[in-house]
Motif scaffolding. Structure first.
Motif, PDB file in Angstrom:
ATOM      1  N   VAL A 244      23.114  16.872  51.591  1.00 50.19           N
ATOM      2  CA  VAL A 244      22.832  17.624  52.804  1.00 50.19           C
ATOM      3  C   VAL A 244      22.215  17.448  53.097  1.00 50.19           C
ATOM      4  CG1 VAL A 244      22.591  19.651  54.072  1.00 50.19           C
ATOM      5  CG2 VAL A 244      24.295  19.512  52.195  1.00 50.19           C
ATOM      6  N   ALA A 245      22.234  16.530  55.125  1.00 44.97           N
ATOM      7  CA  ALA A 245      20.837  16.488  55.615  1.00 44.97           C
ATOM      8  C   ALA A 245      20.854  17.127  57.024  1.00 44.97           C
ATOM      9  CB  ALA A 245      20.847  14.945  56.169  1.00 44.97           C
ATOM     10  N   VAL A 246      19.286  17.081  57.268  1.00 41.11           N
ATOM     11  CA  VAL A 246      19.057  18.187  58.407  1.00 41.11           C
ATOM     12  C   VAL A 246      19.895  17.718  59.690  1.00 41.11           C
ATOM     13  CG1 VAL A 246      17.223  18.430  60.198  1.00 41.11           C
ATOM     14  CG2 VAL A 246      16.619  18.379  57.815  1.00 41.11           C
ATOM     15  N   GLY A 247      20.673  16.048  59.869  1.00 37.16           N
ATOM     16  CA  GLY A 247      21.328  15.506  61.363  1.00 37.16           C
ATOM     17  C   GLY A 247      22.418  15.859  60.454  1.00 37.16           C
TER      18      GLY A 247
ATOM     19  N   PHE B 292      22.887  19.167  60.765  1.00 44.89           N
ATOM     20  CA  PHE B 292      23.637  20.657  60.883  1.00 44.89           C
ATOM     21  C   PHE B 292      23.338  21.226  62.896  1.00 44.89           C
ATOM     22  CE2 PHE B 292      21.426  21.126  57.053  1.00 44.89           C
ATOM     23  CZ  PHE B 292      21.436  22.634  56.496  1.00 44.89           C
ATOM     24  N   ARG B 293      24.323  21.788  63.272  1.00 49.21           N
ATOM     25  CA  ARG B 293      24.414  21.855  64.161  1.00 49.21           C
ATOM     26  C   ARG B 293      22.974  23.180  65.167  1.00 49.21           C
ATOM     27  NH1 ARG B 293      29.432  23.377  63.383  1.00 49.21           N
ATOM     28  NH2 ARG B 293      31.683  22.027  64.142  1.00 49.21           N
ATOM     29  N   TYR B 294      22.724  22.763  66.096  1.00 47.69           N
ATOM     30  CA  TYR B 294      21.319  22.931  66.483  1.00 47.69           C
ATOM     31  C   TYR B 294      21.848  25.040  66.679  1.00 47.69           C
ATOM     32  CZ  TYR B 294      17.721  19.270  67.837  1.00 47.69           C
ATOM     33  OH  TYR B 294      17.162  18.556  67.889  1.00 47.69           O
ATOM     34  N   THR B 295      23.543  25.191  66.698  1.00 48.63           N
ATOM     35  CA  THR B 295      23.343  26.789  66.863  1.00 48.63           C
ATOM     36  C   THR B 295      23.382  27.262  65.622  1.00 48.63           C
ATOM     37  OG1 THR B 295      26.209  25.667  67.826  1.00 48.63           O
ATOM     38  CG2 THR B 295      24.532  26.477  69.526  1.00 48.63           C
ATOM     39  N   GLY B 296      23.666  26.558  64.839  1.00 46.25           N
ATOM     40  CA  GLY B 296      24.074  26.770  63.371  1.00 46.25           C
ATOM     41  C   GLY B 296      25.231  26.463  63.097  1.00 46.25           C
TER      42      GLY B 296
ATOM     43  N   LEU C 235      21.826  27.175  53.265  1.00 41.81           N
ATOM     44  CA  LEU C 235      21.117  26.686  54.237  1.00 41.81           C
ATOM     45  C   LEU C 235      19.312  26.527  55.261  1.00 41.81           C
ATOM     46  CD1 LEU C 235      22.240  23.554  52.430  1.00 41.81           C
ATOM     47  CD2 LEU C 235      20.616  24.861  51.120  1.00 41.81           C
ATOM     48  N   LEU C 236      18.792  26.599  55.251  1.00 46.75           N
ATOM     49  CA  LEU C 236      17.779  26.229  56.552  1.00 46.75           C
ATOM     50  C   LEU C 236      17.227  25.030  56.668  1.00 46.75           C
ATOM     51  CD1 LEU C 236      15.913  30.413  55.596  1.00 46.75           C
ATOM     52  CD2 LEU C 236      18.741  29.327  57.375  1.00 46.75           C
ATOM     53  N   VAL C 237      17.487  24.603  57.995  1.00 54.61           N
ATOM     54  CA  VAL C 237      16.668  23.785  58.504  1.00 54.61           C
ATOM     55  C   VAL C 237      15.067  23.788  57.763  1.00 54.61           C
ATOM     56  CG1 VAL C 237      15.957  21.890  60.013  1.00 54.61           C
ATOM     57  CG2 VAL C 237      18.357  22.661  59.906  1.00 54.61           C
ATOM     58  N   MET C 238      14.359  23.143  57.831  1.00 49.39           N
ATOM     59  CA  MET C 238      12.825  23.716  57.579  1.00 49.39           C
ATOM     60  C   MET C 238      11.404  22.393  57.771  1.00 49.39           C
ATOM     61  SD  MET C 238      12.263  25.546  53.486  1.00 49.39           S
ATOM     62  CE  MET C 238      11.926  24.205  52.990  1.00 49.39           C
ATOM     63  N   THR C 239      12.249  21.774  58.729  1.00 44.10           N
ATOM     64  CA  THR C 239      11.443  20.410  59.417  1.00 44.10           C
ATOM     65  C   THR C 239      11.859  20.120  60.826  1.00 44.10           C
ATOM     66  OG1 THR C 239      10.710  18.208  59.411  1.00 44.10           O
ATOM     67  CG2 THR C 239      13.136  18.666  58.730  1.00 44.10           C
ATOM     68  N   CYS C 240      11.598  19.805  61.705  1.00 42.68           N
ATOM     69  CA  CYS C 240      12.322  19.821  63.294  1.00 42.68           C
ATOM     70  C   CYS C 240      11.518  18.636  63.886  1.00 42.68           C
ATOM     71  CB  CYS C 240      12.334  21.174  63.712  1.00 42.68           C
ATOM     72  SG  CYS C 240      12.903  20.637  65.520  1.00 42.68           S
ATOM     73  N   GLN C 241      12.122  17.384  64.506  1.00 47.26           N
ATOM     74  CA  GLN C 241      11.476  16.433  64.973  1.00 47.26           C
ATOM     75  C   GLN C 241      11.620  16.542  66.626  1.00 47.26           C
ATOM     76  OE1 GLN C 241      12.749  12.377  63.840  1.00 47.26           O
ATOM     77  NE2 GLN C 241      12.996  12.758  61.625  1.00 47.26           N
ATOM     78  N   THR C 242      11.833  17.479  67.265  1.00 47.24           N
ATOM     79  CA  THR C 242      11.908  17.972  68.287  1.00 47.24           C
ATOM     80  C   THR C 242      10.236  18.921  69.190  1.00 47.24           C
ATOM     81  OG1 THR C 242      13.091  19.759  68.297  1.00 47.24           O
ATOM     82  CG2 THR C 242      13.911  17.926  68.926  1.00 47.24           C
ATOM     83  N   SER C 243       9.534  18.667  70.018  1.00 49.77           N
ATOM     84  CA  SER C 243       8.789  19.501  70.255  1.00 49.77           C
ATOM     85  C   SER C 243       8.476  21.121  70.121  1.00 49.77           C
ATOM     86  CB  SER C 243       7.529  18.818  70.984  1.00 49.77           C
ATOM     87  OG  SER C 243       8.638  18.827  72.197  1.00 49.77           O
TER      88      SER C 243
ATOM     89  N   GLY D 251      10.490  22.680  68.358  1.00 48.19           N
ATOM     90  CA  GLY D 251      10.743  23.063  67.127  1.00 48.19           C
ATOM     91  C   GLY D 251      12.490  24.127  67.384  1.00 48.19           C
ATOM     92  N   GLU D 252      13.598  23.792  68.002  1.00 41.77           N
ATOM     93  CA  GLU D 252      14.927  24.438  68.117  1.00 41.77           C
ATOM     94  C   GLU D 252      15.614  23.876  67.127  1.00 41.77           C
ATOM     95  OE1 GLU D 252      13.129  22.333  72.006  1.00 41.77           O
ATOM     96  OE2 GLU D 252      13.801  21.871  69.659  1.00 41.77           O
ATOM     97  N   ILE D 253      15.244  23.640  65.830  1.00 41.17           N
ATOM     98  CA  ILE D 253      15.675  23.831  64.723  1.00 41.17           C
ATOM     99  C   ILE D 253      15.328  24.098  63.769  1.00 41.17           C
ATOM    100  CG2 ILE D 253      15.470  21.097  63.837  1.00 41.17           C
ATOM    101  CD1 ILE D 253      18.862  20.574  64.057  1.00 41.17           C
ATOM    102  N   LEU D 254      13.895  24.731  63.431  1.00 43.41           N
ATOM    103  CA  LEU D 254      13.841  25.503  63.132  1.00 43.41           C
ATOM    104  C   LEU D 254      13.895  26.748  61.968  1.00 43.41           C
ATOM    105  CD1 LEU D 254       9.609  24.822  63.437  1.00 43.41           C
ATOM    106  CD2 LEU D 254      11.481  24.170  61.225  1.00 43.41           C
ATOM    107  N   GLY D 255      14.404  27.128  60.569  1.00 52.49           N
ATOM    108  CA  GLY D 255      15.125  27.648  60.377  1.00 52.49           C
ATOM    109  C   GLY D 255      16.929  28.032  60.241  1.00 52.49           C
ATOM    110  N   VAL D 256      17.242  27.542  61.208  1.00 56.53           N
ATOM    111  CA  VAL D 256      18.863  27.421  62.006  1.00 56.53           C
ATOM    112  C   VAL D 256      19.423  27.236  60.452  1.00 56.53           C
ATOM    113  CG1 VAL D 256      20.577  25.549  62.628  1.00 56.53           C
ATOM    114  CG2 VAL D 256      18.989  26.601  63.949  1.00 56.53           C
ATOM    115  N   PRO D 257      20.825  27.408  60.380  1.00 59.34           N
ATOM    116  CA  PRO D 257      21.353  27.855  59.006  1.00 59.34           C
ATOM    117  C   PRO D 257      22.352  27.365  58.807  1.00 59.34           C
ATOM    118  CG  PRO D 257      21.674  30.030  60.191  1.00 59.34           C
ATOM    119  CD  PRO D 257      21.004  29.048  60.910  1.00 59.34           C
ATOM    120  N   ALA D 258      23.205  27.071  57.823  1.00 60.44           N
ATOM    121  CA  ALA D 258      24.441  26.630  57.484  1.00 60.44           C
ATOM    122  C   ALA D 258      24.782  27.120  56.397  1.00 60.44           C
ATOM    123  CB  ALA D 258      24.749  24.991  57.507  1.00 60.44           C
TER     124      ALA D 258
END
Length: 449
Positions: free
Chosen positions: A41-44, A46-50, A78-86, A88-95
């Motif tokens: 599973v990779a950060v990519g 994930f949907r930004y909306t979960g 799983l929760l996203v713990m890194t984000c490449q946008t300034s 931080g929109e995806i920090l903590g997003v779950p799936a």
């Protein structure tokens, strides 16, 4: 009147869950297709909306050895713990890990949520806590890094919230889950509907099943006699290979008013306004507006100077991500983002779209793609000259007549899902803060589901 929150308990997440780090899987053991091998599973993904979007993102299978403790179970969060946008929109997003029979692996930069006591906290309730904007904003506020933002298990566990009794947690999750279940049902239905339309196109215009049947003296299956009679019974050679007798090979330019490039920049963010379409809004063959960026009204003239997309236009990706196409749905006020272009069909829109997403045309795009050192691209100058198979007008009319209602239903389901998501997003903070009664929320959901 608000819920009775006297029995709610102020806690830190770390009192009820632990967040576990993933494992650094070796990139040399990744491959994009390997039957039966586990998926990392990779950060990519994930949907930004979960939730996950494995169907429209790169999926990496793993061929190497790994510790068994990093195998995930269906239902794990799983929760996203890194984000490449300034922002931080995806920090903590779950799936949640799907119940699909596949094996998934817990990668680094993702946190696995492990409940300390399931008699105290409900996984479904936690999932909506993680979608809560307050949770994301707290992780952004406490994140480290500049260009790439990071959070950590400790920062996640430090988040404070009011925890209702278990039964109330379960009811909150059930109410919000009913909306997400309907959204997912619409997504699955749209996948089935599109598969039907694509299967028909492939049978008629790629595999030429009716022509082959008639050539062998058989009656074409599952086609009305009046439609079957529109197909010839012999083949002829062409630049595309053997095609049915009497059909031609034209070019994209024969079917469109023109091809229009999007702007080569990105506007400033806005809290409201028209939609700024990006590559992330294309799934490959549909437009997904679950994650959108708005453009301010005063910026609208500048970003639509070349073209203002309208219903029925076909948008395409031509750089970095190559060969994605989608039809603009009704009532979608939007402008083109970077690396997107648009063609405006003058006839047989649905036929042209299905030709674009068919395997022969996708193979053609791949063959003509320029692979650079940083990104790949296909030439917009050459695109209007790309070949299009041209059956008789009567056959194109028949095909469009069959699939037009299918795409109308797909677009209707998408619009309904956006309304459902808006209801969920409005209810979520009210329920998690106890500002609305459960029975009032249930009534609101019953009206839309």
């Amino acid at each position: 009147m608000a819920s009775d929150t006297k029995s709610w308990q102020e806690v830190e997440l770390g009192q009820v869950v632990k967040i576990k780090h993933g494992w650094p899987f070796k990139s040399k053991s990744f491959c994009e297709s390997s039957f039966g091998k586990p998926i990392v599973v990779a950060v990519g993904n994930f949907r930004y909306t979960g939730g996950f979007r494995f169907d429209s993102t790169n999926v990496k299978h793993y061929l190497g050895e790994y510790p068994a403790e990093y195998e995930l179970r269906p239902g794990d969060i799983l929760l996203v713990m890194t984000c490449q946008t300034s922002g931080g929109e995806i920090l903590g997003v779950p799936a949640r890990v799907p119940f699909d029979g596949k094996l998934y692996l817990h990668n680094q930069r993702l946190g696995k949520v492990v409940a300390n006591d399931r008699k105290v906290v409900d996984d479904g309730f936690l999932y909506y806590v993680f979608i809560w904007p307050e949770f994301n904003q707290e992780l952004y506020r406490t994140s480290s890094g500049s260009k790439i933002l990071h959070t950590s298990p400790g920062r996640i566990e430090a988040f404070r919230l009011s925890l209702p009794p278990l039964r109330e947690q379960q009811n909150i999750a059930r109410i919000l889950g009913a909306l997400d279940d309907k959204i997912e049902l619409n997504r699955e239905m749209n996948g089935t509907l599109e598969a039907m339309a694509r299967a028909l196109f492939k049978s008629w215009f790629v595999d030429f099943d009716p022509v082959t049947a008639r050539a062998s003296g058989r009656v074409p299956a599952l086609i009305a006699p009046s439609t079957a009679d529109l197909f010839p019974n012999t083949f002829t050679d062409s630049e595309l290979g053997p095609i049915p007798q009497g059909w031609e090979v034209g070019k994209v330019d024969d079917f469109v008013e023109g091809l229009y490039d999007g702007p080569h920049a990105t506007p400033k963010k806005s809290d409201e306004g028209a939609i700024f379409l990006g590559i992330k809004n294309l799934t490959g063959s549909q437009i997904d507006l679950s994650e959108i960026r708005h453009i301010a009204e005063e910026d609208w003239p500048r970003w639509t100077r070349r073209i203002s997309p309208q219903e029925g236009d076909i948008v395409l990706t031509y750089e970095a991500t190559i060969g994605f196409f989608a039809m603009i749905p009704p009532d979608t006020r939007c402008c083109l983002g970077r690396r997107l272009a648009l063609v405006r069909p003058t006839k047989h829109r649905e036929y042209l779209f299905h030709w674009f997403v068919s395997q022969p045309f996708q193979d053609l795009i791949e063959a003509r793609t320029i692979h650079g050192s940083t990104v790949s691209r296909t030439s917009l100058t050459d695109f209007p000259t790309y070949p299009v198979l041209v059956p008789s007008r009567e056959l194109r009319d028949a095909f469009c007549g069959f699939v037009k209602p299918v795409w109308s239903r797909i677009h209707s389901n998408q619009a309904e899902s956006r309304d459902l998501a808006a209801t969920r997003d409005a209810l979520l903070p009210e329920l998690l803060s106890g500002r609305i009664r459960l029975r009032d929320a249930e009534r609101m959901v019953e009206e839309v589901v």
